[in-house]
Enzyme design. Structure first.
Site, PDB file in Angstrom:
ATOM      1  N   CYS A 382      17.801  31.573  54.111  1.00 17.03           N
ATOM      2  CA  CYS A 382      18.866  30.576  54.146  1.00 17.03           C
ATOM      3  C   CYS A 382      18.269  29.162  54.139  1.00 17.03           C
ATOM      4  CB  CYS A 382      19.791  30.833  55.326  1.00 17.03           C
ATOM      5  SG  CYS A 382      21.433  30.175  55.068  1.00 17.03           S
ATOM      6  N   HIS A 508      21.238  36.288  54.718  1.00 18.78           N
ATOM      7  CA  HIS A 508      20.454  36.662  55.908  1.00 18.78           C
ATOM      8  C   HIS A 508      20.190  38.165  55.903  1.00 18.78           C
ATOM      9  CE1 HIS A 508      20.782  32.903  58.317  1.00 18.78           C
ATOM     10  NE2 HIS A 508      21.835  32.710  57.551  1.00 18.78           N
ATOM     11  N   GLU A 510      18.341  39.859  57.701  1.00 21.64           N
ATOM     12  CA  GLU A 510      18.103  40.429  59.044  1.00 21.64           C
ATOM     13  C   GLU A 510      19.336  41.124  59.623  1.00 21.64           C
ATOM     14  OE1 GLU A 510      18.207  37.218  58.269  1.00 21.64           O
ATOM     15  OE2 GLU A 510      18.848  35.931  59.931  1.00 21.64           O
TER      16      GLU A 510
HETATM   17  N1  GLN Z   1      22.131  24.578  57.161  1.00 19.79           N
HETATM   18  C1  GLN Z   1      22.108  25.312  55.946  1.00 19.79           C
HETATM   19  C2  GLN Z   1      23.480  25.495  55.351  1.00 19.79           C
HETATM   20  O1  GLN Z   1      24.458  25.292  55.997  1.00 19.79           O
HETATM   21  C3  GLN Z   1      21.458  26.658  56.176  1.00 19.79           C
HETATM   22  C4  GLN Z   1      22.255  27.536  57.070  1.00 19.79           C
HETATM   23  C5  GLN Z   1      21.488  28.706  57.570  1.00 19.79           C
HETATM   24  O2  GLN Z   1      20.262  28.711  57.506  1.00 19.79           O
HETATM   25  N2  GLN Z   1      22.176  29.689  58.107  1.00 19.79           N
HETATM   26  O3  GLN Z   1      23.597  25.859  54.193  1.00 19.79           O
END
Ligand code: GLN
Length: 532
Positions: A382, A508, A510
């Site tokens: 992310c 994600h 995970e």
């Molecule tokens: N802050 C970034 C976004 O909002 C990444 C978010 C995250 O890593 N979950 O896109």
């Protein structure tokens, strides 16, 4: 209704592992062939944990249907086969929100709306809605017995015994039984007090799970049973263990599953826990070991990155490897005289995880650059993927102004920008791109090879995305776009050419890793590091 309900409460202290206990009960019942599900009730006023600081509250676990939920739901999914939804976690805030909306609509026909029965009825409805075709619904009450906030939940579960019948409900109470080193004694008084507290509310626990650093003797069990009106064989030792994945085996050894099915009058086959015992054996005697670097300021607070830490453990298990995690503080390594090499000396693989805000981003990009240039296996998740794209634009494509609009609004050089409508949603809960989305993987890519398929479903939680205007600048230089949304409009996975393992994902991974089925990306990362 054919479903049975197990209510799990906790006493004496918080952090005793109520979530793991509930998950482990699910695992041992599933091992007997039963269909289980879980509910977590959280006694705070936030509508969901999405707006809460993960440093205080722990990770926000994202479900398939895009709910931002308590981290215990992650444990429930990892210990069982269930796929949970919005309905499996609710808070006091959500309960009141719904009752107040009903009141405004006039649904209560002029009644005075009160905690009992209106709030408690709302809680009961939400619990019962999870019965569906499940044999057993395991309901965990957040907080500790004695908390004022928890009272409506305890009242609701108290009533459910009368509503559903004694053979359909079971109360399990987790307590602490301390061992005092100075006197060499095990102390049962805190447990007695905690049960007294429950009794004063009208709940008689059927089973006590006693968290203790050593096994409880028969005498101690008899004593606790006597004072708490619980038969001796229903006083179960919940002994401290090296790994949470030992807990289902220990509970089964203590006879917990037998007691549960007896009391709930359920007929099942004998439990098959071979998968769990194989797993624990593998964990105890790993063939390999390695060091993995995690870059983030608060990474050492494992609760804030619970699923990530677990996914790394699972990937180690799948590679027969014990993975030592070293935390790298990005603000340390971005100091002018910092020695990068000394921080990365032993690091065999690197993860830059998800996150929010600019703090530490320069240091994170320095570490990504290091992994890129030194050919250290790298996984960016992310924010980690977004920073990998920016680092590449700056240092390979010669765009020094490359940045993310999360840090500066300037549209020029915004390799990462807000998705449509997201910039104005900043202060609102539940408005990010949340939950599972399909992603198509490029034929011949490393990710396609790792997953062994070309279409995947992964969970998201973000507001920003890769700016498509930069695709034709970054791709020819070697940052390949190997995963996109099915209509190709959103970049979901990037991969570096000429690198043994350099992958960034907008999702994600995970959240989908389990001890018995490690996630292919984490498994691949550790595998790549061991081949070096
Ligand atoms: N802050 C970034 C976004 O909002 C990444 C978010 C995250 O890593 N979950 O896109």
């Amino acid at each position: 209704m054919k479903s049975k309900f197990i209510f799990v409460t906790g006493g004496v202290a918080s952090s005793l592992g109520k979530g793991i206990a509930a998950s482990s009960i699910g695992a041992i019942l599933e091992a007997r062939g039963l269909k289980v599900t879980f509910v977590k009730m959280d006694p705070y006023i936030n509508v969901d944990p999405g707006t809460m600081n993960p440093l205080e509250h722990g990770e926000v676990f994202v479900t398939q249907d895009g709910a931002e939920t308590d981290l215990d739901l992650g444990h429930y999914e990892r210990f069982s086969k269930v796929v949970l939804t919005q309905d499996n976690n609710f808070t006091t805030g959500r309960v009141y929100y719904s009752v107040i909306n009903k009141e405004r609509r006039g649904d209560y026909l002029g009644a005075t709306v009160q905690v009992i029965p209106h709030i408690t009825n709302e809680i009961k409805e939400r619990i019962l809605a999870n019965a569906k075709d499940n044999d057993v619904v395991i309901v965990e009450v957040g907080g500790t017995t004695g908390d004022i906030e928890g009272l409506p939940y305890l009242e609701a579960i108290r009533q459910l015994k009368t509503d559903l019948g004694a053979s359909n409900t079971l109360y399990v109470h987790l307590t602490l039984v301390p061992f005092l080193k100075t006197s060499g004694e095990i102390k049962t008084k805190p447990t007695q007090h905690s049960v007294k507290e429950l009794l004063s509310i009208g709940i008689q626990p059927d089973v006590l799970l006693c968290r203790c650093e050593r096994d409880l003797s028969r005498d101690v069990k008899r004593k606790i049973g006597l004072f708490c009106n619980v038969s001796e064989n229903c006083v179960i030792t919940a002994k401290d263990v090296a790994s949470i994945y030992e807990v289902p085996l220990n509970f089964q050894r203590e006879g917990l599953d037998e007691r549960i099915i007896e009391k709930l009058n359920i007929w099942t086959r004998q439990p098959d826990l071979k998968m769990w015992s194989d797993l624990v054996d593998r964990m105890k005697n790993p063939k390999h070991k390695m060091v993995l670097g995690l870059v983030g300021k608060y990474m050492a607070l494992k609760e804030s990155y619970k699923s990530l830490n677990e996914a790394i453990i699972h990937a180690g298990l799948a590679n027969d490897c014990s993975v030592e995690i070293t935390y790298i503080d990005p603000e340390e390594i971005s100091k002018p005289n910092a020695q990068l090499e000394s921080h990365f000396k032993d690091v065999q693989a690197l993860i830059v995880p998800g996150g929010f805000g600019e703090r530490g981003s320069e240091g994170k990009m320095l570490s990504i650059r290091y992994a890129r240039e030194q050919k250290i296996p790298f996984l960016g998740i992310c924010l980690g993927m977004q920073l990998a794209s920016i680092e590449f634009a700056r240092n390979v494509c010669g765009i020094p102004k490359a940045h993310s609009q999360e840090f500066a609004p300037d549209p020029e050089g915004a390799v990462i920008h807000y998705m449509h409508g997201q910039a104005s949603n900043m202060t609102k809960g539940g408005t990010m791109r949340l939950g599972a989305y399909a992603c198509k993987l490029a034929p011949g890519s490393l990710v396609e090879k790792l997953y062994g398929k070309s279409e995947i479903l992964e969970r998201h939680r973000h507001r920003l995305e890769f700016n498509n205007a930069f695709r034709e600048i970054l791709e020819p230089k070697g940052l390949q776009i190997v995963g996109t949304s099915p209509d190709r409009s959103l970049v979901e996975v990037v991969e570096l050419k000429d690198h043994p393992f350099f992958i960034g994902t907008q999702f994600h991974p995970e959240f989908l890793s389990k001890p018995l089925t490690s996630h292919p990306l984490f498994k691949g990362l550790i595998g790549a590091a061991l081949d070096l």
